[in-house]
Design a protein around this motif. Structure first.
Motif, mmCIF file in Angstrom:
data_model
loop_
_atom_site.group_PDB
_atom_site.id
_atom_site.type_symbol
_atom_site.label_atom_id
_atom_site.label_comp_id
_atom_site.label_asym_id
_atom_site.label_seq_id
_atom_site.Cartn_x
_atom_site.Cartn_y
_atom_site.Cartn_z
ATOM 1 N N HIS A 5 59.676 49.949 52.353
ATOM 2 C CA HIS A 5 59.070 48.870 51.581
ATOM 3 C C HIS A 5 58.155 49.488 50.535
ATOM 4 C CE1 HIS A 5 55.893 45.940 50.658
ATOM 5 N NE2 HIS A 5 56.909 45.117 50.627
ATOM 6 N N LEU A 6 58.307 49.068 49.286
ATOM 7 C CA LEU A 6 57.495 49.575 48.191
ATOM 8 C C LEU A 6 56.745 48.425 47.529
ATOM 9 C CD1 LEU A 6 60.227 51.761 46.410
ATOM 10 C CD2 LEU A 6 58.727 52.435 48.299
ATOM 11 N N ASN A 7 55.529 48.675 47.107
ATOM 12 C CA ASN A 7 54.794 47.740 46.268
ATOM 13 C C ASN A 7 54.863 48.301 44.859
ATOM 14 O OD1 ASN A 7 53.035 46.213 44.780
ATOM 15 N ND2 ASN A 7 51.201 47.020 45.735
ATOM 16 N N CYS A 8 55.685 47.708 44.017
ATOM 17 C CA CYS A 8 55.917 48.230 42.668
ATOM 18 C C CYS A 8 55.245 47.404 41.592
ATOM 19 C CB CYS A 8 57.409 48.343 42.413
ATOM 20 S SG CYS A 8 58.198 49.569 43.473
ATOM 21 N N GLY A 9 54.111 46.856 41.913
ATOM 22 C CA GLY A 9 53.329 46.123 40.927
ATOM 23 C C GLY A 9 52.380 45.164 41.605
ATOM 24 N N THR A 10 51.140 45.140 41.143
ATOM 25 C CA THR A 10 50.146 44.243 41.706
ATOM 26 C C THR A 10 49.616 43.327 40.607
ATOM 27 O OG1 THR A 10 49.485 45.882 43.351
ATOM 28 C CG2 THR A 10 47.925 44.112 42.906
ATOM 29 N N CYS A 11 49.558 42.046 40.914
ATOM 30 C CA CYS A 11 48.970 41.065 40.014
ATOM 31 C C CYS A 11 47.818 40.387 40.749
ATOM 32 C CB CYS A 11 49.999 40.023 39.596
ATOM 33 S SG CYS A 11 51.366 40.703 38.640
ATOM 34 N N CYS A 12 46.739 40.149 40.038
ATOM 35 C CA CYS A 12 45.553 39.512 40.628
ATOM 36 C C CYS A 12 45.138 38.323 39.771
ATOM 37 C CB CYS A 12 44.421 40.520 40.745
ATOM 38 S SG CYS A 12 44.812 41.941 41.782
ATOM 39 N N PRO A 13 45.961 37.257 39.760
ATOM 40 C CA PRO A 13 45.673 36.117 38.894
ATOM 41 C C PRO A 13 44.472 35.305 39.357
ATOM 42 C CG PRO A 13 47.506 35.604 40.339
ATOM 43 C CD PRO A 13 47.157 37.057 40.571
ATOM 44 N N LEU A 14 43.795 34.725 38.378
ATOM 45 C CA LEU A 14 42.688 33.821 38.678
ATOM 46 C C LEU A 14 43.259 32.634 39.444
ATOM 47 C CD1 LEU A 14 39.680 33.291 38.226
ATOM 48 C CD2 LEU A 14 40.304 32.087 36.125
ATOM 49 N N GLY A 15 42.641 32.293 40.543
ATOM 50 C CA GLY A 15 43.116 31.184 41.361
ATOM 51 C C GLY A 15 43.128 31.522 42.838
ATOM 52 N N GLY A 16 42.926 32.803 43.152
ATOM 53 C CA GLY A 16 42.798 33.254 44.528
ATOM 54 C C GLY A 16 43.797 32.669 45.492
ATOM 55 N N GLY A 21 47.578 32.384 49.073
ATOM 56 C CA GLY A 21 47.376 31.717 50.348
ATOM 57 C C GLY A 21 46.329 32.325 51.260
ATOM 58 N N THR A 22 45.733 33.467 50.868
ATOM 59 C CA THR A 22 44.788 34.122 51.773
ATOM 60 C C THR A 22 43.497 34.602 51.122
ATOM 61 O OG1 THR A 22 45.832 36.272 51.438
ATOM 62 C CG2 THR A 22 46.641 34.952 53.282
ATOM 63 N N SER A 23 43.488 34.835 49.825
ATOM 64 C CA SER A 23 42.313 35.435 49.182
ATOM 65 C C SER A 23 41.099 34.529 49.249
ATOM 66 C CB SER A 23 42.603 35.762 47.711
ATOM 67 O OG SER A 23 43.507 36.815 47.617
ATOM 68 N N ASP A 24 39.942 35.129 49.544
ATOM 69 C CA ASP A 24 38.687 34.396 49.546
ATOM 70 C C ASP A 24 37.950 34.541 48.218
ATOM 71 O OD1 ASP A 24 38.902 33.362 52.135
ATOM 72 O OD2 ASP A 24 38.133 35.216 53.011
ATOM 73 N N SER A 25 38.450 35.421 47.349
ATOM 74 C CA SER A 25 37.805 35.608 46.045
ATOM 75 C C SER A 25 38.474 34.702 45.016
ATOM 76 C CB SER A 25 37.909 37.067 45.608
ATOM 77 O OG SER A 25 39.210 37.360 45.156
ATOM 78 N N PRO A 64 50.267 40.002 25.637
ATOM 79 C CA PRO A 64 48.868 39.870 26.076
ATOM 80 C C PRO A 64 48.666 38.642 26.966
ATOM 81 C CG PRO A 64 48.946 40.441 23.753
ATOM 82 C CD PRO A 64 50.365 40.157 24.181
ATOM 83 N N PHE A 65 49.344 37.542 26.640
ATOM 84 C CA PHE A 65 49.216 36.328 27.446
ATOM 85 C C PHE A 65 49.716 36.555 28.869
ATOM 86 C CE2 PHE A 65 51.116 32.412 29.147
ATOM 87 C CZ PHE A 65 49.987 31.614 29.194
ATOM 88 N N PHE A 66 50.895 37.168 29.015
ATOM 89 C CA PHE A 66 51.475 37.449 30.335
ATOM 90 C C PHE A 66 50.566 38.380 31.139
ATOM 91 C CE2 PHE A 66 54.297 40.111 33.014
ATOM 92 C CZ PHE A 66 54.857 39.132 33.808
ATOM 93 N N ARG A 67 50.045 39.427 30.490
ATOM 94 C CA ARG A 67 49.170 40.381 31.178
ATOM 95 C C ARG A 67 47.874 39.705 31.616
ATOM 96 N NH1 ARG A 67 49.918 43.691 26.556
ATOM 97 N NH2 ARG A 67 47.666 43.944 26.443
ATOM 98 N N ALA A 68 47.286 38.898 30.737
ATOM 99 C CA ALA A 68 46.023 38.229 31.061
ATOM 100 C C ALA A 68 46.212 37.153 32.129
ATOM 101 C CB ALA A 68 45.417 37.623 29.799
ATOM 102 N N LEU A 69 47.262 36.363 31.995
ATOM 103 C CA LEU A 69 47.520 35.279 32.953
ATOM 104 C C LEU A 69 47.683 35.821 34.367
ATOM 105 C CD1 LEU A 69 48.196 32.236 33.417
ATOM 106 C CD2 LEU A 69 50.586 32.884 33.093
ATOM 107 N N ASN A 70 48.391 36.931 34.489
ATOM 108 C CA ASN A 70 48.679 37.509 35.801
ATOM 109 C C ASN A 70 47.689 38.575 36.228
ATOM 110 O OD1 ASN A 70 51.270 36.184 36.613
ATOM 111 N ND2 ASN A 70 51.835 36.943 34.595
ATOM 112 N N ASN A 71 46.778 38.962 35.323
ATOM 113 C CA ASN A 71 45.801 40.017 35.614
ATOM 114 C C ASN A 71 46.514 41.211 36.260
ATOM 115 O OD1 ASN A 71 43.350 41.343 35.776
ATOM 116 N ND2 ASN A 71 42.681 40.248 37.602
ATOM 117 N N ILE A 72 47.505 41.734 35.521
ATOM 118 C CA ILE A 72 48.366 42.792 36.040
ATOM 119 C C ILE A 72 47.598 44.099 36.164
ATOM 120 C CG2 ILE A 72 50.485 44.101 35.651
ATOM 121 C CD1 ILE A 72 51.417 41.694 33.925
ATOM 122 N N GLN A 73 47.714 44.726 37.315
ATOM 123 C CA GLN A 73 47.090 46.015 37.585
ATOM 124 C C GLN A 73 48.163 47.093 37.428
ATOM 125 O OE1 GLN A 73 43.616 45.644 38.464
ATOM 126 N NE2 GLN A 73 44.291 43.631 37.786
#
Length: 117
Positions: A5-16, A21-25, A64-73
């Motif tokens: 199993h690989l994690n090949c991209g992380t997104c941290c969008p506003l909306g927690g 379904g689990t983030s407290d931030s 820029p919109f896609f990157r900002a919306l998804n807060n891509i790391q």
């Protein structure tokens, strides 16, 4: 057969929690799940995540919109190419790629595996 199993991209969008379904931030934590499968016919990659070019030059393909919306790391160590190497394989050993859909976070790394079909 062995499946990695690989994690090949992380997104941290506003909306927690609304997104994952689990983030407290205020920000969610969503990963692009990819699989590397060792078979008798060689390595098979299911999805590729964001590619090395996306990490090195994010503005060339990712708006820029896609990157900002998804807060891509965009992290070099999360590319499929880097993770295949970390598992002790040469990316040229990936013989086949199965793409579940053509979003950048699932297919952006296809070009990192030029000998794969």
């Amino acid at each position: 057969m062995r499946i990695h199993h690989l994690n090949c991209g992380t997104c941290c969008p506003l909306g927690g929690r609304l997104f994952d379904g689990t983030s407290d931030s205020a920000f969610g934590h969503i990963v692009c799940h990819c699989l590397l499968i060792e078979t008798d016919a060689g390595l098979v990659l299911v999805d590729t995540g964001f590619g090395t070019r996306d990490v090195e030059h994010p503005g060339r393909r990712l708006s820029p919109f896609f990157r900002a919306l998804n807060n891509i790391q965009l992290r070099p160590e999360e590319t499929a190419c880097a993770q295949v190497r970390a598992l002790g394989f040469d990316p040229a050993e990936v013989r086949h790629i199965i793409v579940t859909h053509l979003d950048f976070d699932h297919a952006g790394g296809i070009e990192d595996f030029p000998v794969a079909r």
